[in-house]
Design a protein around this motif. Structure first.
Motif, PDB file in Angstrom:
ATOM      1  N   LYS A   1      50.474  77.142  29.254  1.00  0.00           N
ATOM      2  CA  LYS A   1      50.025  77.567  30.581  1.00  0.00           C
ATOM      3  C   LYS A   1      50.882  76.896  31.649  1.00  0.00           C
ATOM      4  N   ILE A   2      50.707  77.357  32.860  1.00  0.00           N
ATOM      5  CA  ILE A   2      51.427  76.786  33.993  1.00  0.00           C
ATOM      6  C   ILE A   2      50.478  75.873  34.760  1.00  0.00           C
ATOM      7  N   VAL A   3      49.724  75.095  34.044  1.00  0.00           N
ATOM      8  CA  VAL A   3      48.742  74.184  34.630  1.00  0.00           C
ATOM      9  C   VAL A   3      49.470  73.095  35.414  1.00  0.00           C
ATOM     10  N   LYS A   4      48.943  72.779  36.580  1.00  0.00           N
ATOM     11  CA  LYS A   4      49.500  71.675  37.364  1.00  0.00           C
ATOM     12  C   LYS A   4      48.784  70.396  36.934  1.00  0.00           C
ATOM     13  N   ILE A   5      49.569  69.384  36.621  1.00  0.00           N
ATOM     14  CA  ILE A   5      48.998  68.107  36.188  1.00  0.00           C
ATOM     15  C   ILE A   5      49.534  67.006  37.099  1.00  0.00           C
ATOM     16  N   LEU A   6      48.614  66.280  37.725  1.00  0.00           N
ATOM     17  CA  LEU A   6      48.980  65.114  38.524  1.00  0.00           C
ATOM     18  C   LEU A   6      48.562  63.898  37.717  1.00  0.00           C
ATOM     19  N   TYR A   7      49.534  63.121  37.291  1.00  0.00           N
ATOM     20  CA  TYR A   7      49.240  61.908  36.553  1.00  0.00           C
ATOM     21  C   TYR A   7      49.311  60.748  37.540  1.00  0.00           C
ATOM     22  N   ILE A   8      48.178  60.109  37.755  1.00  0.00           N
ATOM     23  CA  ILE A   8      48.086  59.015  38.712  1.00  0.00           C
ATOM     24  C   ILE A   8      48.005  57.703  37.935  1.00  0.00           C
ATOM     25  N   TYR A   9      48.856  56.775  38.262  1.00  0.00           N
ATOM     26  CA  TYR A   9      48.790  55.476  37.606  1.00  0.00           C
ATOM     27  C   TYR A   9      48.793  54.375  38.655  1.00  0.00           C
ATOM     28  N   ARG A  10      48.364  53.219  38.243  1.00  0.00           N
ATOM     29  CA  ARG A  10      48.206  52.082  39.138  1.00  0.00           C
ATOM     30  C   ARG A  10      48.611  50.823  38.394  1.00  0.00           C
ATOM     31  N   ASN A  11      49.048  49.839  39.112  1.00  0.00           N
ATOM     32  CA  ASN A  11      49.412  48.571  38.513  1.00  0.00           C
ATOM     33  C   ASN A  11      48.234  48.065  37.673  1.00  0.00           C
ATOM     34  N   PRO A  12      48.453  47.738  36.394  1.00  0.00           N
ATOM     35  CA  PRO A  12      47.358  47.280  35.524  1.00  0.00           C
ATOM     36  C   PRO A  12      46.587  46.078  36.072  1.00  0.00           C
ATOM     37  N   LYS A  13      47.247  45.215  36.811  1.00  0.00           N
ATOM     38  CA  LYS A  13      46.548  44.065  37.409  1.00  0.00           C
ATOM     39  C   LYS A  13      45.527  44.549  38.439  1.00  0.00           C
ATOM     40  N   ASP A  14      45.908  45.562  39.208  1.00  0.00           N
ATOM     41  CA  ASP A  14      44.989  46.120  40.197  1.00  0.00           C
ATOM     42  C   ASP A  14      43.848  46.875  39.521  1.00  0.00           C
ATOM     43  N   VAL A  15      44.146  47.579  38.417  1.00  0.00           N
ATOM     44  CA  VAL A  15      43.104  48.277  37.653  1.00  0.00           C
ATOM     45  C   VAL A  15      42.086  47.269  37.133  1.00  0.00           C
ATOM     46  N   LEU A  16      42.571  46.175  36.555  1.00  0.00           N
ATOM     47  CA  LEU A  16      41.690  45.138  36.024  1.00  0.00           C
ATOM     48  C   LEU A  16      40.795  44.563  37.116  1.00  0.00           C
ATOM     49  N   THR A  17      41.387  44.243  38.259  1.00  0.00           N
ATOM     50  CA  THR A  17      40.615  43.674  39.366  1.00  0.00           C
ATOM     51  C   THR A  17      39.574  44.667  39.865  1.00  0.00           C
ATOM     52  N   SER A  18      39.977  45.907  40.044  1.00  0.00           N
ATOM     53  CA  SER A  18      39.050  46.940  40.516  1.00  0.00           C
ATOM     54  C   SER A  18      37.924  47.159  39.510  1.00  0.00           C
ATOM     55  N   PHE A  19      38.278  47.212  38.224  1.00  0.00           N
ATOM     56  CA  PHE A  19      37.286  47.419  37.171  1.00  0.00           C
ATOM     57  C   PHE A  19      36.306  46.239  37.114  1.00  0.00           C
ATOM     58  N   PHE A  20      36.818  45.021  37.315  1.00  0.00           N
ATOM     59  CA  PHE A  20      35.973  43.825  37.314  1.00  0.00           C
ATOM     60  C   PHE A  20      34.902  43.922  38.401  1.00  0.00           C
ATOM     61  N   TYR A  21      35.314  44.208  39.630  1.00  0.00           N
ATOM     62  CA  TYR A  21      34.349  44.286  40.734  1.00  0.00           C
ATOM     63  C   TYR A  21      33.430  45.496  40.586  1.00  0.00           C
ATOM     64  N   PHE A  22      33.982  46.604  40.111  1.00  0.00           N
ATOM     65  CA  PHE A  22      33.169  47.797  39.889  1.00  0.00           C
ATOM     66  C   PHE A  22      32.103  47.543  38.826  1.00  0.00           C
ATOM     67  N   SER A  23      32.499  46.949  37.697  1.00  0.00           N
ATOM     68  CA  SER A  23      31.547  46.714  36.609  1.00  0.00           C
ATOM     69  C   SER A  23      30.469  45.702  36.990  1.00  0.00           C
ATOM     70  N   ASN A  24      30.789  44.790  37.887  1.00  0.00           N
ATOM     71  CA  ASN A  24      29.793  43.822  38.342  1.00  0.00           C
ATOM     72  C   ASN A  24      28.849  44.405  39.384  1.00  0.00           C
ATOM     73  N   SER A  25      29.200  45.551  39.954  1.00  0.00           N
ATOM     74  CA  SER A  25      28.335  46.163  40.965  1.00  0.00           C
ATOM     75  C   SER A  25      27.505  47.311  40.414  1.00  0.00           C
ATOM     76  N   VAL A  26      27.817  47.769  39.220  1.00  0.00           N
ATOM     77  CA  VAL A  26      27.099  48.895  38.616  1.00  0.00           C
ATOM     78  C   VAL A  26      26.157  48.356  37.546  1.00  0.00           C
ATOM     79  N   ILE A  27      24.889  48.640  37.688  1.00  0.00           N
ATOM     80  CA  ILE A  27      23.865  48.122  36.777  1.00  0.00           C
ATOM     81  C   ILE A  27      24.122  48.556  35.333  1.00  0.00           C
ATOM     82  N   LEU A  28      24.710  49.718  35.165  1.00  0.00           N
ATOM     83  CA  LEU A  28      24.958  50.287  33.852  1.00  0.00           C
ATOM     84  C   LEU A  28      25.899  49.431  33.006  1.00  0.00           C
TER      85      LEU A  28
END
Length: 162
Positions: A114-141
């Motif tokens: 297919k002629i599907v448009k794909i946007l692959y978004i990536y981020r510095n792994p250090k920033d992903v880790l930091t964001s995931f840390f704060y996100f996981s501490n704020s979500v009860i789940l």
């Protein structure tokens, strides 16, 4: 399918969060209807998915000109593999915008034809880790971590509810 625990389950080597994934879509990925004008935002979690959803919503749905600001982001640009009881993918008007955290080997094989448009978004792994840390501490789940070091080690070891 290897059921590791009640929160996550493993399907073809990828861990899914049991409560939000649609197994019908995941198990029948190659049978899902994909249109030539579909747009897929592909990201690792906490890498800018929501920002990209918002940007593409403004572009494809002309922002506030047709009241899309009153439609939830998850309905304008839903996650392809998640449960969305209020969204019928087949009835969505073209072009459809989807998001996914699926690894390459699980995406529909029809992407190659297919002629599907794909946007692959990536981020510095250090920033992903930091964001995931704060996100996981704020979500009860999720399991809270007492320090980013503890979180990083559990994350790298594949432990915890992440």
């Amino acid at each position: 399918m290897d059921n590791q625990n009640q929160y996550l389950f493993n399907f073809r080597g990828y861990n899914f969060q049991r409560s939000i994934v649609s197994m019908n879509i995941v198990e029948n990925m190659d049978n899902q209807e994909i249109r030539d004008d579909d747009v897929f935002i592909v990201t690792y979690p906490k890498s800018g998915t929501v920002w990209t959803q918002q940007i593409l919503s403004l572009i494809y749905f002309e922002g506030h000109r047709n009241n899309t600001e009153n439609i939830l982001t998850a309905e304008r640009a839903p996650f392809f593999e998640y449960k969305h009881p209020s969204v019928d993918y087949a009835k969505m008007p073209s072009p459809r915008v989807f998001c996914t955290h699926l690894p390459y080997y699980l995406v529909p094989k029809v992407f190659k034809n297919k002629i599907v448009k794909i946007l692959y978004i990536y981020r510095n792994p250090k920033d992903v880790l930091t964001s995931f840390f704060y996100f996981s501490n704020s979500v009860i789940l999720y399991e809270a971590s007492d320090s980013i070091e503890t979180f990083m080690q559990a994350f790298l070891d594949g432990r915890g509810k992440y």
